[in-house]
Design a protein around this motif. Sequence first.
Motif, PDB file in Angstrom:
ATOM      1  N   SER A  67       0.831  -1.207   0.000  1.00  0.00           N
ATOM      2  CA  SER A  67       0.000   0.000   0.000  1.00  0.00           C
ATOM      3  C   SER A  67       0.862   1.251   0.000  1.00  0.00           C
ATOM      4  O   SER A  67       0.528   2.253  -0.647  1.00  0.00           O
ATOM      5  CB  SER A  67      -0.939  -0.015   1.205  1.00  0.00           C
TER       6      SER A  67
ATOM      7  N   ILE B 114      -3.310   0.989   4.493  1.00  0.00           N
ATOM      8  CA  ILE B 114      -4.340   0.007   4.782  1.00  0.00           C
ATOM      9  C   ILE B 114      -5.104   0.414   6.045  1.00  0.00           C
ATOM     10  O   ILE B 114      -4.501   0.802   7.054  1.00  0.00           O
ATOM     11  CB  ILE B 114      -3.728  -1.399   4.952  1.00  0.00           C
TER      12      ILE B 114
ATOM     13  N   PHE C 144      -8.637   0.328   1.369  1.00  0.00           N
ATOM     14  CA  PHE C 144      -7.402   0.915   0.846  1.00  0.00           C
ATOM     15  C   PHE C 144      -7.783   1.846  -0.307  1.00  0.00           C
ATOM     16  O   PHE C 144      -8.541   1.466  -1.198  1.00  0.00           O
ATOM     17  CB  PHE C 144      -6.450  -0.182   0.348  1.00  0.00           C
TER      18      PHE C 144
END
Length: 616
Positions: free
Chosen positions: A586, A593, A607
Amino acid sequence: MNESLNERPPTRFNRSVMSYITLSLAAIIGITLISIFISFWVTELADKDAQAINLSGSMRMQTYHIGLAMERGQPDQAIKAIEKLHHTWNHSLFSQQHALLLEPKSTHSALTRFFSVAYSNWLSNTKPALIAMLDSTPNIVDTEHLLENQVLLTDALVTQFQKDAERKIMNLRSFQLLVLLITVLVGSLIFYLLKHRIEKPLTQLTETAEKIGEGDYQQRVDVSGNDELTLLATTFNRMSDSIAESYSQLEERVEARTKELQQNNITLDFLFNTARTILESPSDTLDFHAIIEDLAQVLGDHRLELCLFTEHGGQPYMQVGSHNDDGELCEKKNCFDCRNPANFKQPINLPGEKRIPIVMGDRQYGIIDVQYTALHNIPEWQHSLVQSVANQLAIALSMAQQKDRENRFVMLSERTVIARELHDSLAQSLSYLQIQVTRLQKSHDKNKFELQQPIIDELREGLSAAYRQLRELLTTFRLKMDDGGLHTALQSTVTQLSERSDMSVQLDYRLTDLPLTPSEEIHLLQIVREAGQNAIHHSKGDNVLIRLQHNRDKSVTLLVEDDGVGIPDTPEKLNHYGLAIMNERSRNLGGAIEIQPRKEGGTRVGFTFIPSVQRL
């Protein structure tokens, strides 16, 4: 050029076509205006005639009123009637006649004479006699005789007024007939002039133009005179001669142009096929020999040789010749002579030979050597064609080189990811197992056998966890992104997750209109895999929903939801390695996240990030 081309058309016209048209329009307009003005004048003169006739006719009735009043013995009414009739004789309509009475009698018209007689009789005889009769006893016979005589004179005046009005109407009709006759004569003259001086020459010009349009360039226009149409005819004849002379040379030019167009068509067709072959063929299977053979057929008798060499190499790694003369290729293995040290992007011209470099940017991939036997250099179109082929080959080689670099970069990136994931999962698990083996060894050395069973249980659980992590990593490493893209890969992942659990896994994909880079697709796929595995292994629910959607603020949101038992207070202990992998991926996409409990029960993994294509 014949004598007609040397003639000079007249620049001054004694009888201009425009003068004919101008005079014709002026004559027609002049006649129309004159007739309108005279008709207006005549009608103006007769404007008061009807009223004068009516007024003069009313004087008869007024005369009868006088006689009736006197017969009834009404002197007051008789006096009023006499005054009214006298006022009528001096009405403004008769002002012109009163004015004419002051002129000599020799100039009087018939109407003036009748008006003079009737008015004088009223003024000198009838009116004084009637007033005198009113002062005494009136004699009816004398009164009737007096009034009858006045009425007769009035009737004669009325008749003369009518004749004068009819005379004016007759004069107007005669004038209109005269104007009509003049208009017909002038129109006939104008029609004759336009017919013979304009229509006939224009007809000849039109017919000649049609015949010239059909290809008969020997036509001539015979128009005599000294006007614009004569100038047009002379110029037309000169133009016809010029067209005939140009047409005699046109076939040769058309033939040469046709040959050139055919040659250009062949060239363009060859370049198109070459470009399509380069784009459709992989770089390692590109048939350079076929390209050189086809190029040699288009050029004709010239011999071609293709040499490819590395960036710093001194010998070619590939040599291809045309006409199956590979045995006669250049035997010099030193490639530095084929490069131009001053400007390697420019061709090298040698006697009977031209070396065209294959260059892309600052990199030279090789040369195309054109050998010709002509005394002069190769034509410009052949040089442009060979240069275009060299540019296409340079693009193909550059694309192949760029693809190799990208493959190496992707391979290194994947190796880095594999090493990181092995370190975060199996390496730590093995370290933990090594510690447990050390504990087991110490308990054995100290004969503390009662401590060995818990250590053995931890070893067994650790080995099971390590084996499970190994299977997950193998599954991750086997994931690939085929031609179907992210959507197909996600469907495959959903299928795998469904086969490994009794939970229902659903995919809601809403990114059909948004392109993603390969790196973004891989990271999203791995995050979905890790979040899905966590939901299957730990949620103890029945359903898992994976949603990927494009938001109005240009961002992309990934949601993985389940209806399980929810998350503990410290979710990082749930699957430490999976959460670490998701957080790292991420961050690579520029997001973070978020793990939250759902109100309906279960867990939501969210996300959000902005794709690179939306940042432009």
